[in-house]
Design a protein around this motif. Structure first.
Motif, PDB file in Angstrom:
ATOM      1  N   UNK A   1       0.838  -1.210   0.000  1.00  0.00           N
ATOM      2  CA  UNK A   1       0.000   0.000   0.000  1.00  0.00           C
ATOM      3  C   UNK A   1       0.866   1.249   0.000  1.00  0.00           C
TER       4      UNK A   1
ATOM      5  N   UNK B   1       2.298   1.658  -3.412  1.00  0.00           N
ATOM      6  CA  UNK B   1       1.261   2.097  -4.345  1.00  0.00           C
ATOM      7  C   UNK B   1       0.954   3.578  -4.155  1.00  0.00           C
TER       8      UNK B   1
ATOM      9  N   UNK C   1       1.371   6.500  -6.982  1.00  0.00           N
ATOM     10  CA  UNK C   1       0.350   7.470  -7.397  1.00  0.00           C
ATOM     11  C   UNK C   1       0.865   8.902  -7.273  1.00  0.00           C
ATOM     12  N   UNK C   2       1.668   9.132  -6.244  1.00  0.00           N
ATOM     13  CA  UNK C   2       2.222  10.491  -6.026  1.00  0.00           C
ATOM     14  C   UNK C   2       3.487  10.745  -6.805  1.00  0.00           C
ATOM     15  N   UNK C   3       3.992   9.712  -7.511  1.00  0.00           N
ATOM     16  CA  UNK C   3       5.295   9.812  -8.194  1.00  0.00           C
ATOM     17  C   UNK C   3       6.414  10.107  -7.199  1.00  0.00           C
TER      18      UNK C   3
ATOM     19  N   UNK D   1       2.032  -1.622  -7.645  1.00  0.00           N
ATOM     20  CA  UNK D   1       0.611  -1.498  -7.992  1.00  0.00           C
ATOM     21  C   UNK D   1      -0.270  -1.815  -6.784  1.00  0.00           C
ATOM     22  N   UNK D   2       0.379  -2.011  -5.640  1.00  0.00           N
ATOM     23  CA  UNK D   2      -0.375  -2.234  -4.411  1.00  0.00           C
ATOM     24  C   UNK D   2      -0.681  -3.681  -4.116  1.00  0.00           C
TER      25      UNK D   2
ATOM     26  N   UNK E   1       5.978   0.224 -13.354  1.00  0.00           N
ATOM     27  CA  UNK E   1       5.890   1.152 -14.490  1.00  0.00           C
ATOM     28  C   UNK E   1       6.135   2.611 -14.095  1.00  0.00           C
TER      29      UNK E   1
ATOM     30  N   UNK F   1       2.134  -1.116 -21.741  1.00  0.00           N
ATOM     31  CA  UNK F   1       2.798  -0.723 -20.506  1.00  0.00           C
ATOM     32  C   UNK F   1       2.352   0.689 -20.191  1.00  0.00           C
ATOM     33  N   UNK F   2       1.911   0.938 -18.969  1.00  0.00           N
ATOM     34  CA  UNK F   2       1.578   2.325 -18.624  1.00  0.00           C
ATOM     35  C   UNK F   2       2.811   3.205 -18.816  1.00  0.00           C
ATOM     36  N   UNK F   3       2.638   4.322 -19.426  1.00  0.00           N
ATOM     37  CA  UNK F   3       3.765   5.230 -19.634  1.00  0.00           C
ATOM     38  C   UNK F   3       4.226   5.784 -18.302  1.00  0.00           C
TER      39      UNK F   3
ATOM     40  N   UNK G   1      -1.266   8.752 -15.795  1.00  0.00           N
ATOM     41  CA  UNK G   1      -2.046   8.125 -14.728  1.00  0.00           C
ATOM     42  C   UNK G   1      -3.435   7.775 -15.224  1.00  0.00           C
TER      43      UNK G   1
ATOM     44  N   UNK H   1      -6.665  -0.306  -5.693  1.00  0.00           N
ATOM     45  CA  UNK H   1      -6.452  -1.524  -6.451  1.00  0.00           C
ATOM     46  C   UNK H   1      -6.778  -2.779  -5.654  1.00  0.00           C
ATOM     47  N   UNK H   2      -7.451  -2.616  -4.524  1.00  0.00           N
ATOM     48  CA  UNK H   2      -7.698  -3.823  -3.725  1.00  0.00           C
ATOM     49  C   UNK H   2      -9.123  -4.333  -3.886  1.00  0.00           C
TER      50      UNK H   2
END
Lengths: 390, 497
Positions: free
Chosen positions: A21, A24, A28-30, A140-141, A377, B479-481, B485, B496-497
Motif C-alpha cells: 500500500x 502504491x 500514485x504520487x510519483x 501497484x499495491x 511502471x 505498458x503504462x507510460x 495516470x 487496487x484492492x
C-alpha cells in the motif's frame, strides 16, 4: 550516504500488504522510494536521493523453521547473523555467508536482493539457488507469491530468481522461503601459497577438477603473494583436507593444513568489502582468467579474493582520490574484458563517473527495461540505481 | 516494441489457417524438405509425451540453425501466428502440444555440441542435443548432473523449458542450477544473449526467469551449461522396509544427520512387484517399501557415511539391506527403479503418471491420503518417490478407456492433497496444458498477475506457446507510460484492492 538520513521520511511497514500500500501510494504520487535492509550495501548508481526510505526493520520474523524439511520462511529484515544462531541450535544453516557489513547487520532481504554470497557458494550456490519462494510487494499495491516452500517445484514462473539480485528495483521482497542445509559435523582446511599467479591458478584448478568434495575453494592475492584455500566439511573432512594438501604440494605450492581455520575464512569474506574511500570490483570471470585477475589486482595496487572454481573474484582497491579509482577500475576492466567487472563499494563520485554495472546497451538490457516497466511502471522502487539506469 | 499493435486473440479462439505467404516464407527459411504440412506428417507432432492431448499444427518446421529459428519466429511474428517449440517431445505435461493452425518449431535438427571448455567446466550446445549426449561429451572426467528418466531421448532445450530434475537433483540441483548462458529468440524475433560462461552477469536474472518457463517466454537456440567432475566413488544400496512410513523415517534421519545422498529413491510394494516382474533383480516382492540410496563423492567421505546410513536404516526397521557389489549390480538396481513406469504395463493395462511435491515430513500423511483415495475410486495407485526432495510420482493404474476419466480425476485429487500438505502441483513435469487448471490451487490472482507481468515483458502479443501454464488466457495491454495516470488514480479515487 550523500545526505543525512533525517532529511528523508522513513517508513517501516509491519506487513507485506502495508508495504504494498505504501509503494502504491508513492506510485500514485510519483514519489521515489528507496528500499533498504540495514543499509550495508550502497551499490550501483547513487541515484537521486529519494523522498522516502522503506526499511524492513519491522519485518524481522523467522516465520517458520521446518527442521525436518530443512526449510525456513523468513521476513526480509531478519539479520543473517541472528538467523545463523537460531539455525545452529538445530544443527542447520542457511548456506549464505557473505560479509555482514560494517556492523554485522546484513539482512536476509538485503543479501538476496543484492545477490551477495561468500565462500560457501562453491558448494551450495548463490542466493538464487537457495530461495525456494518469494512474496513480493509491488508498486501497484498488490502482494504476489511465487515458488513455494518445497525444494523441488516447477509450477509457475520463477520470480524468486528474478527478484534475487534485482536490488529492490521491481518491488520489495517481503518474505522468502529458503532451503537449509545440515551444518557440517567437522571442518578442515588445506592451504597452498605461492608468489606466482600462474602457479596459483594451476593449483586451484587441480582442486577444482579433482573429485574431492569441497565445501569452499577460494584464492587470494595480496602483496605479491597468493594462497589457495580449500575447506572441507563432513565426517571425513580431515582426511579430505590431507588429500587436498598432497594435491597442492604436487602442484608446486607451499601446502599446509590449518587447524584453526575460521579466521582465514573470515578474512576471505571481509576482503569482499572495501575500506572507506576505496573500491571493490566484482569480476564475473572464468576460472581460466584467474592469473590475469591476480595480476590486474596487483597492477592496480589492490588485492583479490575469489571463488576459484566459479570464476567470481573481488578486487579491492585501497583508498585513493576518486579520479584515480576511476582510472584504476577502467584499467582492470580493459584487462579482463569481456568479463563483466561490477563496481560494488565505491565513493559516489566513482559510481557516477563510470557505469558501475559494466553493462552494454544490448538486447538483454532492452528486455530488462521491459521487465522493469511491467513490474514497476512508475519507476517508484529504487529508481536509477540499477543497470542501464533502471 | 510491438506494444502499439493490438494484442492477438487468446489461444482458445482458433486462429485461421496459415496463409500461403507465411508458408512460402517458412519454406524459404528452412528449405522445402524441412517444412511439413501434410496431414500424415503433422500427425507425428500432434502430441508430446502426454498422449491425452492432441492438436494439429498448421505446419511443422525443422530449422537447422539459430538464424533459421530467428527467421521462422520473425515470419510468425509478422503474420501474427502463434508457435510452439518442441524438443524430443518427451514432456509429460503437454507443454509441447501444438497450437491448432499454429507453427510447431521442432529443434531435432539442431544437435551440435558447439564447444567443450573443460578448463572452465562449461559446454555449449544447440537445444536439440540430448541430455545424455552432454555427459558423454564432457566424460569421462566430468558429467552433467540433471538426469531425468528420459535422458537418453530428451533434449537440453526441453530440459531448459521444463527445468528438468531427475534422481540426482536432491544433491546436485536442477537444470536451472547448471544453465549459465542462453541465446534466445523472443517472439518479436529479437535475439537476446543472457549470461554466458561466466556467473553473475549484471542485471536481472533473466536466465533464472527463462529456465522453467515452458517455452512461453521465447525459444533458446544455444545453451551454455556448467559441468562438474565425476565423483571419485559411488556406493549404492537398497534397504527394504515393512512400511513406507518406516522408509520415510529413515530418509529424514539420513538427511537431517548431514548426509546428502547422491540419490535416494523410494518404491512402494506395487511398484516393486511391477519392476521386479520386468527386471528380475531379485527384490523381495512382499515388502512394503524399497529405499535405493546412493552415496557419491570422495572415497573417504563415502565410506564414512555409508556405515552411518546402514545403521540408520536398521534402526528404522529395515528388514533387509542389499549393497551393490559391483557396477553390474548397481546398474541392475537402477534399472529396476528406472523401469518402474514402463513396468506398470505388466500389472495394469493403463496408467496415469502424476507428479506432485510435498514437504518430506508429510510423507506418511500424504501416502495415507493416497491410499484412502485409491479405495474411494477403486483403483490401485503405485508410488515412486524422489524421497530426498519430496517429489512423488503416484501411478494411477486403470483398465481401458472407460476408467480413464476416473483415473485422471483421482490423479487430480492427489495433487490437491500435495498442495494441501504445503507442496506443489508439479516438481519436474511442468504445468503445460495438463496442470494449468490446478494453478489456482497454488496461486492467487495477484500471483498470476505478477506471472503475467513477466510474460508480457518477454512476449506482449502472446505468440510463444500460448495456452500453457496460465489457467486462463490473458492479454497484456500496453505498458503504462511513466507519467500517465489512470484518470481515477489521478483523482485519488483509485484503489487496487
Amino acid at each position: 550516504m550523500a545526505h543525512p538520513a533525517n532529511t528523508i521520511r522513513g517508513e517501516a511497514p509491519a506487513t507485506a500488504l502495508d508495504a504494498a500500500e505504501l509503494l502504491h501510494a508513492c506510485a500514485l504520487e510519483r514519489t521515489a522510494v528507496r528500499i533498504a535492509g540495514s543499509g550495508t550495501k550502497a551499490w550501483g548508481y547513487p541515484g537521486a536521493e529519494p523522498a522516502l526510505r522503506l526499511q524492513t526493520t519491522a519485518l524481522h520474523a523467522i516465520v517458520e523453521h521446518n527442521e525436518g524439511d530443512l526449510t525456513a520462511v523468513l521476513q526480509p529484515g531478519v539479520a543473517l547473523g541472528e538467523l545463523d544462531d537460531v539455525l545452529a541450535a538445530a544443527g542447520q544453516m542457511l548456506a549464505l555467508d557473505p560479509p555482514l557489513g560494517a556492523h554485522g547487520k546484513a539482512t536476509v532481504g538485503g543479501v538476496i536482493a543484492a545477490a551477495d554470497s561468500g565462500p560457501l557458494r562453491h558448494r551450495y550456490g548463490a542466493p538464487r539457488d537457495l530461495v525456494l519462494g518469494v512474496t513480493v510487494a509491488l508498486s501497484d499495491g498488490t502482494v504476489a507469491h511465487a515458488g513455494g516452500k518445497v525444494i523441488k517445484n516447477v509450477a509457475g514462473y520463477d520470480l524468486a530468481k528474478l527478484f534475487s539480485g534485482s536490488f529492490g528495483t521491481l518491488g520489495l521482497i517481503a518474505e522468502v522461503a529458503v532451503r537449509l542445509h545440515p551444518r557440517p559435523r567437522s571442518q578442515a582446511t588445506a592451504t597452498g601459497t605461492t608468489d606466482d599467479p600462474a602457479t596459483l591458478a594451476t593449483a586451484a584448478g587441480v582442486l577444482a577438477h579433482s573429485s574431492l568434495e569441497l565445501q569452499s575453494l577460494d584464492v587470494r592475492w595480496r602483496s605479491s603473494l597468493g594462497m589457495v584455500l580449500a575447506r572441507f566439511g563432513g565426517v571425513a573432512a580431515g582426511d579430505q583436507a590431507a588429500a587436498a594438501r598432497r594435491l597442492l604440494s604436487r602442484a608446486g605450492v607451499q601446502a599446509a593444513a590449518v587447524e584453526d581455520d575460521e579466521p582465514l575464512w573470515e578474512a576471505q569474506r571481509a576482503a569482499q568489502r572495501s575500506a572507506e574511500g576505496g573500491a571493490v570490483v566484482r569480476v564475473s570471470g572464468r576460472p581460466s582468467q584467474l592469473a590475469d585477475a591476480c595480476v590486474a589486482a596487483q597492477v592496480a595496487g589492490g588485492s583479490l579474493v575469489g571463488r576459484a572454481a566459479l570464476g567470481v573474484s573481488w578486487i579491492a582497491l585501497p583508498a585513493a582520490a576518486p579520479g584515480e579509482l576511476v582510472t584504476s577500475i577502467a584499467r582492470v576492466r580493459k584487462v579482463l574484458a569481456p568479463s563483466p567487472c561490477v563496481v560494488l563499494d565505491a565513493p559516489a563520485y566513482v559510481r557516477t563517473h563510470l557505469d558501475p554495472w559494466d553493462h552494454p546497451e544490448d538486447a538483454a538490457l532492452v528486455l530488462m527495461r521491459r521487465v522493469k516497466a511491467r513490474f514497476d511502471p512508475t519507476a517508484t522502487c529504487n529508481p536509477a540505481i540499477f543497470v542501464g539506469g533502471i | 516494441m510491438n506494444q502499439s499493435q493490438p494484442p492477438t486473440a487468446p489461444a482458445d479462439a482458433a486462429p485461421p489457417p496459415l496463409t500461403p505467404a507465411l508458408l512460402a516464407r517458412l519454406h524459404a527459411v528452412c528449405g522445402h524438405d524441412h517444412v511439413y504440412t501434410d496431414a500424415d506428417q503433422l500427425r507425428t507432432y500432434e502430441s508430446d509425451g502426454l498422449l491425452q492431448y492432441r492438436s494439429t499444427p498448421g505446419a511443422v518446421v525443422l530449422p537447422a540453425s539459430a538464424a533459421e529459428v530467428r527467421d521462422v519466429v520473425r515470419a510468425c511474428s509478422d503474420a501474427g501466428v502463434p508457435w510452439v517449440a518442441r524438443g524430443a517431445g518427451s514432456g509429460l505435461s503437454g507443454g509441447a502440444l501444438p497450437v491448432a493452425q499454429g507453427v510447431l518449431i521442432a529443434l531435432t535438427r539442431m544437435r551440435a555440441v558447439l564447444e567443450v571448455d573443460l578448463p572452465n567446466q562449461r559446454i555449449v550446445v544447440q537445444p536439440g542435443v540430448t541430455n545424455t549426449e552432454v555427459s558423454l561429451a564432457v566424460g569421462p572426467t566430468h558429467f552433467y548432473p540433471p538426469d531425468p528418466s528420459s535422458q537418453i531421448v530428451c533434449s537440453i532445450g526441453g530440459n531448459v523449458a521444463e527445468n528438468s530434475g531427475g534422481a540426482h537433483c536432491f544433491k546436485y540441483g536442477f537444470t536451472t542450477n547448471y544453465v549459465t548462458g542462453l541465446e534466445i529468440v523472443l517472439a518479436d524475433g529479437a535475439v537476446v544473449t543472457l549470461g554466458g560462461k561466466e556467473l553473475d552477469h549484471p542485471g536481472y536474472d533473466l536466465l533464472g526467469a527463462f529456465v522453467g518457463s515452458e517455452g512461453t517466454l521465447g525459444i533458446c537456440t544455444s545453451v551454455t551449461l556448467r559441468v562438474i567432475p565425476v565423483p571419485e566413488a559411488i556406493k549404492t544400496m537398497v534397504a527394504f522396509f515393512d512400511t513406507t512410513a518406516q522408509a520415510g523415517e529413515a530418509v529424514s534421519e539420513i538427511v537431517s544427520g548431514g548426509v546428502i545422498p547422491g540419490a535416494i529413491e523410494m518404491m512402494d510394494n506395487l511398484t516393486i512387484q511391477a519392476a521386479e516382474q520386468a527386471v528380475g533383480a531379485g527384490f523381495p516382492t512382499d515388502v512394503g517399501a524399497a529405499l535405493i540410496i546412493e552415496l557419491d563423492g570422495s572415497s573417504v567421505e563415502c565410506e564414512a557415511c555409508f556405515d552411518d546410513v546402514v545403521a540408520i536404516c536398521e534402526r528404522n526397521g529395515a528388514i533387509g539391506i542389499r549393497i551393490a557389489e559391483d557396477e553390474a549390480d548397481r546398474a541392475l538396481i537402477w534399472r529396476t527403479r528406472k523401469a518402474a513406469f514402463a513396468a506398470m504395463g505388466r500389472i495394469a493395462s493403463n496408467y496415469y503418471v502424476q507428479d506432485g511435491v510435498i514437504p518430506r515430513t508429510k510423507l506418511p500423511e500424504v501416502l495415507a491420503r493416497i491410499e484412502q483415495l485409491s479405495d474411494e475410486y477403486g483403483m490401485r495407485v503405485a508410488n515412486v518417490f524422489h524421497a530426498g526432495d519430496g517429489n512423488l510420482h503416484p501411478l494411477v493404474l486403470y483398465d481401458g478407456e472407460a476408467e480413464a476419466a476416473g483415473a485422471e480425476e483421482l490423479a487430480g485429487r492427489i495433487v490437491e492433497a500435495c498442495v494441501d500438505a504445503g507442496g506443489s502441483i508439479t516438481g519436474e513435469h511442468g504445468v503445460g496444458v495438463d496442470k494449468k487448471r490446478y494453478m489456482p490451487r497454488m496461486f492467487e490472482e495477484p500471483d498470476l498477475a505478477a506471472f503475467q507481468m513477466l510474460r508480457c515483458a518477454f512476449d506482449p502479443r502472446g505468440l510463444a506457446n500460448p495456452g500453457k501454464v496460465m489457467p486462463t488466457p490473458r492479454l497484456c495491454g500496453e505498458v503504462p507510460g511513466p507519467y500517465r495516470r489512470h484518470p481515477l488514480e489521478r483523482d485519488g479515487v483509485a484503489e487496487r484492492f
